[in-house]
Design a protein around this motif. Structure first.
Motif, short mmCIF file in Angstrom:
data_model
loop_
_atom_site.label_atom_id
_atom_site.label_comp_id
_atom_site.label_asym_id
_atom_site.label_seq_id
_atom_site.Cartn_x
_atom_site.Cartn_y
_atom_site.Cartn_z
N MET A 31 -42.23 22.77 20.76
CA MET A 31 -42.55 20.82 20.47
C MET A 31 -44.01 20.81 19.62
O MET A 31 -44.54 20.14 19.06
CB MET A 31 -42.72 20.12 21.71
CG MET A 31 -41.50 19.39 22.37
SD MET A 31 -40.22 18.80 21.18
CE MET A 31 -41.24 17.63 20.62
N ASN A 32 -44.32 22.39 19.48
CA ASN A 32 -45.67 22.09 18.70
C ASN A 32 -45.13 22.20 17.32
O ASN A 32 -44.73 22.34 17.03
CB ASN A 32 -46.01 24.21 19.10
CG ASN A 32 -46.73 24.02 20.44
OD1 ASN A 32 -46.90 23.10 21.04
ND2 ASN A 32 -47.38 25.50 20.14
N ALA A 33 -45.84 20.74 16.77
CA ALA A 33 -45.96 20.76 16.08
C ALA A 33 -45.28 22.01 14.61
O ALA A 33 -44.92 21.40 13.98
CB ALA A 33 -47.03 19.56 15.14
N ASP A 34 -46.47 23.02 14.56
CA ASP A 34 -46.06 23.92 13.68
C ASP A 34 -45.26 24.67 13.52
O ASP A 34 -44.41 24.52 13.24
CB ASP A 34 -47.54 24.97 13.95
CG ASP A 34 -48.66 24.39 13.67
OD1 ASP A 34 -49.08 23.67 12.62
OD2 ASP A 34 -49.45 25.30 14.08
N LEU A 94 -42.01 23.06 15.47
CA LEU A 94 -41.25 22.46 14.84
C LEU A 94 -40.52 22.04 13.29
O LEU A 94 -39.88 22.40 12.59
CB LEU A 94 -41.60 21.06 15.60
CG LEU A 94 -40.48 20.63 15.93
CD1 LEU A 94 -39.64 20.39 16.42
CD2 LEU A 94 -40.94 18.90 16.12
N LEU A 144 -35.03 15.86 17.76
CA LEU A 144 -36.55 16.68 18.75
C LEU A 144 -37.53 15.82 18.50
O LEU A 144 -38.19 15.22 18.89
CB LEU A 144 -36.88 18.65 18.75
CG LEU A 144 -36.85 18.75 20.31
CD1 LEU A 144 -36.30 17.87 21.01
CD2 LEU A 144 -37.10 19.90 19.47
N LYS A 145 -37.73 15.93 16.59
CA LYS A 145 -38.88 15.06 16.79
C LYS A 145 -38.54 13.68 16.54
O LYS A 145 -40.06 12.48 17.38
CB LYS A 145 -39.16 16.10 15.13
CG LYS A 145 -40.53 15.39 14.55
CD LYS A 145 -40.33 16.61 12.95
CE LYS A 145 -41.63 15.23 12.44
NZ LYS A 145 -42.02 16.04 11.31
N ASP A 203 -37.52 28.54 22.45
CA ASP A 203 -37.83 28.41 23.07
C ASP A 203 -38.79 26.77 23.39
O ASP A 203 -39.31 26.47 23.25
CB ASP A 203 -39.40 29.56 23.67
CG ASP A 203 -40.20 29.45 24.47
OD1 ASP A 203 -39.80 28.27 25.58
OD2 ASP A 203 -41.19 30.10 24.85
N PRO A 204 -37.99 26.43 24.66
CA PRO A 204 -38.18 25.12 25.06
C PRO A 204 -39.89 24.54 25.33
O PRO A 204 -40.14 23.44 24.93
CB PRO A 204 -37.43 24.38 26.58
CG PRO A 204 -36.98 25.90 27.04
CD PRO A 204 -36.97 26.72 26.04
N THR A 205 -40.27 25.83 25.55
CA THR A 205 -41.66 25.42 26.54
C THR A 205 -42.70 25.34 24.80
O THR A 205 -43.67 24.92 24.47
CB THR A 205 -42.44 26.37 26.81
OG1 THR A 205 -42.61 27.45 26.12
CG2 THR A 205 -41.59 26.24 28.23
#
Lengths: 132, 1219
Positions: A95-98, A100, A22-23, A90-92
């Motif tokens: 992606m928040n860096a924290d 992730l 993902l990253k 939660d896919p929304t």
């Protein structure tokens, strides 16, 4: 015993790999959720069943070592985002860096724990075999 | 889902074949022919010239605005045009094309044929050209397009590449006739400088042109036209364009120019919609304009002799034509200006599907040549640079500007470049100094940029020169400074860059960073305790936007960054990416500068001269053919909804704006209504009346007739109108109180998934049936709780899942919630949040009991239905190596670390991004951020809008504090606080806000300022920080202790997340003005109106005197507070009532009275209104009326029962620091 730890470890590995994808890659968080969520609950259940077995076998030390993780699992699942199906991610927000970073760190820590637990169990098994 | 977005970036971008996708093949062949020609510029040009002369007269006949375009093309293609228009564009662009095409064909055919005769390939080319023309027309401004063509033709004359295009467009150019080719060229040159290149702001040479910038979008083309026209008189089209430009100039000069820079707005006046941008631009450009005017005049004169008569006639036509386009599409006009050429190309491409070959040919040819974008040039750049020199009079100015530009961009920033790139003509730094005229021109030029950067400042006329370091670092003792709020609006600080980069930098309205000096390391950032992030308004309505059509979009090979003004050219053939530092080759095509028609000046291309550009993307950027505009309305018709009566307002608005819905001939529209069942409407063409289909199985929704529910807007217009007329009365007697929103949304999703588009949902109550049903979660007794505020998050993930599904199918869901009771917006909002929709909330809406809400809905709908829209969009944000994106805020779905998936994008959407510094930035002095928004326009074009922001790196804490952009920081903090309150709790979020102030001020106190004061010390740049944070704490979203309905709170949070900075700041900290004593002192002039500029008052009741009247501008709402002993003269002159007692309680309009004070007040309010997309509703609040609490709650500096006053807050902060 070791085999089950293997299964747990595999689930965690999957998580680590998935988060890394993902990253670095541009994997869609929805796909990622779809691959990970199905394995979260089995992992937790397997771990819980191990704890029950330790309890039955009166392996207090081992059980003590596993209790924090069990508690963590329970807390983690209780505080999961609102969702209708089983799962954790939660896919929304993933992606928040924290979040992730947190998920990745969680994956590595658990993998380390499972590895150690595997060797601990191997040691215990061999010790029992040798001593008997 | 992801495909469209994903593919473009990774795969498509890099290698766009030189040729346009479909068209390419045919185009290639054609170009080949012309290819050789172009170099031979002189030869072909001459020939062309001659031809045009012949036509010169006839064109006059055709003067019709469109004619211009057509002419160029016409020559080429008279036949092709027809075919094209019929086949390709007939549907979409029928009108414009026709206009253009007909004239062309008629007048030009002969000429065109001749043209073709020259170049065998020509026929193709011709065909293409027409296409391009058409495209231009579609773009909105026919004139522009025409202008561009002429321009291109000019180019042709001068440049070899031009030849091809010339052939097409050349015809239009009468140049040849006017003079010898050369003579013409000179003339044209002169003309160019003055007129045409406004758009090119980037265009150095044309600094003067810039002046036109106001017109720029439109003007450019015009100018081009004018050039051509002037030169040629011959070309019908061209003549027209020139006149407009002239007119503008004249108008400007006449109207307001002389008085103000704003007069420029006067220009905008032509394009009212755009006014704002224009104004800013105009202000900047006005000086230039004036200069330009002078120049142009001279030029004109030179030119005119030949064509003057023609020109005059043309002028009127042109002007008229232009106006309409501008009006129609405020936003696009700008684009169109530059675009004309581009558009042409695009269209050519689009149309190319069949005939595209013609347009492509020129392009490809050009590409082959290396300079290929005559069109582009015309649009974006100005070839004028070389030209200007020729004219004696104008020459100085133009020449000067050119040099200035040339050196500037690179001079400071990239000294190395200069030598390589300097043209023979402009080798010297224009360095303003050279000649006085030049100097002036230069200044103007310079001004423009600032203007662009500081629209507001220019508008205000108060250009706050943003603080120099010392000023922004000046310590301010907050506890002793009584009037902390400046008298004038606060502008964004200007990054501390050298002048060249400053001018090139992105407008702060589109792109802002919280710290204009980026800290070198994360450690430094941590020390400063300030948030680092970006605030974006990427799809803002712009009046000036260079649109670039090029076969190759130049991007970095490794990081895919688009080439931008901040890259460095190592030598003529290589450029270094400013984000990843990779060295890339400059494509052959990029070596040719269409503006200057010179080869080997890649740094003068529009892409490198503008930090905000729009590319027309090729098919490489598509995963599927561009979707049509599809609109679906899902309407609640339960008893509650009928009772509220919103259907009347909606249907009325729709009927009024049906023709203004953005779209092309493929536009589709559909309607669904629901209560406990779902009703579909069959609007298939051929039916005598709309057919209602009811699906009552809400557990398993299906589409009764999949084909005829979404119908073509134009084919079924009568049926649609019938339906809209009937809808408000269809359910008047309904007794159905349930609402099956969830199933209705599922049905909408099924309906939309094949195409994608926009779903507008109107809901008036809690969904109570089927999937997604919700329960009331609000406990009214907890509304004013100071402790825990619950239920800020969704109750179910149904709407989120649905939104993600929709997002995957490129469908956005916009929610209009009109409800008098709790409707769980926290859950419902998810349908819009994750599908990139927008949310509107009208609490206690009722069309008769609450007329102000009804009026607001009406105004919002007007904007909503007619504003620009982009479909199947993705936005990627890139930043210099070492920085990384941390968290995104706004309405979208994050698809990967830097990619946002936006099913729809609208001009009112704002985004925020938190950044973190992962690697030390010590080895670089500049960092850049680039936003690329790839979308499908409502016309079915794939476009990429690119913004690039460049900021310096600060190595010390003092630098960081000096560069704080308080407003941006506060907006970013607000976004973070919303996240925090949802994921943790509201009190956590409030604490975090207070801590942000405490931490940053204490960090400043302990490190930077050595003064040991007893007071609370803040750097001047941060002096408003505590005030804004206090305002945030008193905002509906975060306040506690005051009774706040949960839905109101959640809506405020949604707004914080998705509003662009300008609007958000007004929401957080409204502006208060005293309006009973407006004077003309410091007033500005906008469109012939005098707009008074009263000073800002601080938001405190101490400023409200009973003798006064005050206006509070809260962004979406205006309050006028009338004091009890307000002067009766004011009440009578402005409000139209004899005394205070007779003012009604509910008053929402100011009467149009013929008194000076009324005029001033109204012009001030109108000016405020024009500056924002949503027209705010006005409330007149009497001192004694119950409505005054609403007004007083915005006075955030005062103490309330539950919250601290500003001074108390400062003491609290000070206490915390000392702890």
């Amino acid at each position: 015993m070791s085999r089950t730890f293997g299964a747990e470890g595999r689930a965690t590995c999957l998580a680590i790999i998935a988060f890394d994808e993902l990253k670095t890659d541009y994997k869609n968080p929805i796909d990622q959720r779809n691959t990970l969520d199905p394995v979260v609950l089995p992992e937790y259940l397997i771990h819980a069943s191990f704890c029950v077995m330790f309890l039955c076998a009166a392996e207090w030390l081992t059980l003590g070592l596993n209790m924090p993780l069990l508690a963590y699992h329970i807390w983690r699942y209780m505080s999961r985002p609102v969702m209708s199906g089983p799962g954790l991610y939660d896919p929304t927000t993933i992606m928040n860096a924290d979040i992730l970073a947190y998920c990745q760190k969680e994956g590595w820590c658990k993998l380390a724990f499972y590895l150690l637990a595997l060797f601990y169990c191997l040691y215990g098994m061999i010790y029992v075999l040798v001593s008997s | 889902m992801s495909a469209p977005a994903g593919s473009p970036h990774p795969a498509a971008s890099a290698r766009i074949p030189p040729k346009l996708g479909g068209a390419a093949a045919s185009g290639a062949a054609a170009p080949a022919g012309p290819g050789p020609g172009p170099h031979q510029q002189n030869g072909p040009a001459q020939n062309q010239m001659q031809v045009p002369s012949e036509y010169g007269l006839p064109p006059q006949n055709y003067i019709v605005p469109s004619g211009h375009y057509s002419q160029g093309p016409g020559k080429m293609t008279s036949l092709p045009l027809d075919s094209q228009s019929g086949d390709y564009y007939s549907g979409l662009y029928t009108v414009p094309t026709q206009n253009v095409a007909t004239p062309n064909t008629a007048s030009q055919q002969a000429g065109a044929q001749q043209m073709y005769g020259r170049a065998p390939p020509a026929p193709h080319a011709v065909g293409s050209t027409p296409g391009s023309f058409q495209g231009a027309s579609s773009s909105a401004s026919h004139l522009q397009t025409s202008a561009s063509q002429p321009y291109s033709s000019f180019v042709n004359h001068y440049n070899s590449p031009a030849t091809h295009s010339a052939s097409s467009s050349v015809a239009s150019q009468g140049f040849p006739s006017t003079c010898g080719h050369y003579a013409l060229s000179t003339v044209s040159n002169a003309a160019y400088p003055s007129i045409s290149y406004p758009s090119l702001p980037a265009g150095d040479p044309y600094g003067p042109q810039m002046f036109t910038s106001q017109n720029a979008p439109a003007v450019r083309p015009i100018r081009d036209n004018s050039f051509s026209g002037q030169n040629t008189a011959v070309s019908h089209p061209s003549p027209l364009p020139p006149p407009p430009s002239r007119q503008y100039h004249q108008q400007q000069s006449l109207s307001g120019y002389s008085t103000f820079s704003w007069s420029a707005p006067g220009l905008p006046s032509t394009q009212d919609n755009l006014i704002r941008n224009h104004t800013s631009l105009a202000t900047a450009s006005n000086p230039t304009n004036t200069v330009a005017d002078s120049l142009s005049c001279s030029v004109m004169q030179n030119v005119q002799p030949k064509s003057s008569p023609v020109v005059s006639t043309v002028v009127s036509g042109a002007s008229s034509t232009r106006m309409p386009p501008a009006a129609n599409r405020p936003v696009e006009p700008v684009a169109s200006v530059t675009q004309p050429s581009e558009l042409l190309q695009q269209k050519g491409v689009d149309s190319s599907s069949t005939t595209s070959s013609a347009s492509p040919m020129p392009n490809s040819y050009d590409a082959l040549e290396g300079g290929s974008y005559p069109d582009v040039l015309s649009s974006s750049a100005s070839s004028p640079a070389p030209d200007p020199a020729p004219d004696p009079v104008p020459a100085p100015a133009p020449a000067a500007p050119q040099p200035s530009k040339m050196p500037k961009p690179f001079g400071y920033g990239y000294p190395t470049l200069q030598p390589g790139y300097q043209n023979a003509t402009a080798p010297l730094n224009s360095g303003g100094p050279s000649s006085s005229p030049v100097y002036s021109g230069f200044q103007q030029y310079a001004q423009q940029y600032p203007g662009m950067n500081q629209l507001s400042s220019s508008l205000g006329g108060l250009s706050l020169q943003s603080s120099s370091q010392p000023e922004s670092l000046r310590p301010v003792n907050l506890t002793q400074e009584r009037n902390i709020l400046p008298m004038t609006p606060v502008w964004a600080p200007v990054p501390n860059l050298n002048l060249d980069l400053k001018k090139l930098n992105c407008s702060p309205d589109s792109f802002r960073c919280t710290l204009t000096n980026i800290p070198q390391t994360q450690a430094l950032l941590n020390k400063a305790k300030l948030p680092l992030g970006l605030l974006l308004h990427p799809f803002r309505d712009l009046t000036q936007l260079p649109v670039i059509t090029s076969n190759t979009i130049v991007r970095c090979r490794s990081c895919r960054t688009y080439i931008n003004p901040f890259v460095s050219f190592i030598d003529q053939r290589r450029w270094k990416c400013n984000l990843c530092y990779r060295v890339n080759d400059v494509p052959e095509e990029f070596m040719y500068n269409p503006l200057t028609r010179s080869y080997g000046e890649p740094h003068k291309r529009p892409e490198v001269q503008n930090s905000t550009v729009e590319f027309i993307a090729s098919s490489d950027y598509m995963l599927r053919p561009p979707q049509p505009a599809v609109y679906l309305f899902v309407l609640d018709v339960s008893h509650n909804a009928v009772e509220a009566g919103y259907l009347t307002v909606l249907c009325q608005s729709l009927l009024e704006n049906l023709d203004k819905l953005p779209g092309d001939s493929r536009t589709r529209i559909g309607f669904m209504t629901f209560d406990s069942t779902i009703h579909f409407y069959n609007l298939q063409e051929g039916l005598s009346q709309p057919q209602m289909l009811i699906v009552s199985d809400i557990d398993d929704v299906f589409l009764p007739t999949p084909d005829s529910l979404l119908v073509n807007l134009y084919e079924s217009k009568e049926l649609i109108k019938d339906l809209l007329n009937a809808l408000p009365n269809m359910f008047t007697n309904t007794r159905e109180t349930h609402s099956a929103l969830g199933p209705a949304l599922q049905a909408a999703f099924k309906l939309m998934s094949p195409t994608g588009g926009r779903v507008s949902v109107f809901q008036t109550q809690l969904p109570s049936l089927g999937a997604g049903l919700l329960q009331s979660r609000e406990d009214p007794n907890q509304r004013s709780s100071t402790k825990v505020v619950q239920h800020l998050g969704p109750a179910t993930d149904f709407y989120k899942k649905l939104a993600l599904d929709c997002s995957g199918q490129q469908t956005a869901v916009d929610l209009f919630l009109l409800s008098s009771q709790y409707s769980d917006l926290a859950s419902l909002a998810c349908m819009s949040k994750y599908s990139a929709g927008c949310i509107y909330y009208y609490p206690s809406f009722h069309y008769t009991h609450n007329p102000s809400q009804a009026e607001k809905l009406q105004k919002d709908l007007k904007r909503y239905l007619t504003r620009k829209i982009g479909f199947e969009a993705v936005m990627r944000i890139r930043c210099t190596k070492g920085l990384s994106m941390h968290t995104f805020h706004g309405n979208f779905f994050v698809r990967s670390t830097d990619l946002l998936s936006l099913a729809n994008i609208n001009p009112d959407a704002g985004f925020a991004v938190q950044l973190s510094i992962e690697e030390s930035l010590t080895d670089t002095s500049l960092v850049c951020f680039q936003t690329a928004l790839l979308y499908t326009s409502s016309k079915g074009e794939r476009r990429i809008r690119v913004h690039t922001l460049c900021l310096p790196v600060g190595s010390s804490l003092a630098d960081v504090y000096a560069g704080v952009d308080v407003q941006a920081a506060v907006c970013l903090l607000a976004n973070m606080a919303v996240d925090r309150s949802i994921s943790s709790s509201l009190s956590d979020a409030r604490d975090a806000l207070v801590n942000a102030v405490v931490d940053s001020l204490s960090a400043y106190g302990s490190t930077v300022s050595n003064l040991q004061h007893s007071g609370l010390i803040a750097p001047s740049s941060l002096k408003l920080f505590p005030l804004y944070v206090l305002a945030l704490l008193k905002q509906k979203a975060f306040r506690t202790g005051t009774s706040t309905r949960l839905d109101d709170r959640v809506y405020a949070m949604c707004q914080i997340k998705c509003q662009p900075l300008v609007h958000l700041m007004k929401m957080i900290h409204p502006n208060l003005y005293r309006i009973d004593r407006l004077t003309d002192e410091g007033a500005i002039h906008v469109n012939d109106r005098v707009v008074p500029q009263p000073p800002l008052q601080k938001l405190s009741a101490e400023k409200l005197t009973r003798e006064g009247a005050f206006l509070m501008d809260c962004g979406s709402i205006f309050y006028i507070w009338i004091g009890k002993s307000c002067d009766n003269n004011f009440i009578e002159d402005v409000l139209g009532y004899p005394d205070f007692a007779s003012i009604p309680q509910k008053m929402t309009h100011l009467p149009e009275l013929d008194t000076l004070s009324s005029e001033r007040a109204r012009s001030f309010i109108t000016w405020l209104r024009d500056s924002r997309p949503l027209s705010p509703v006005l409330h007149v609040v009497k001192d004694e009326s119950p409505a005054k609490t609403e007004f007083f709650q915005h006075l955030i500096e005062d103490r309330t029962e539950a919250a601290l006053s500003y001074y108390e807050f400062l003491l609290h902060v000070q206490q915390q620091i000392c702890k």
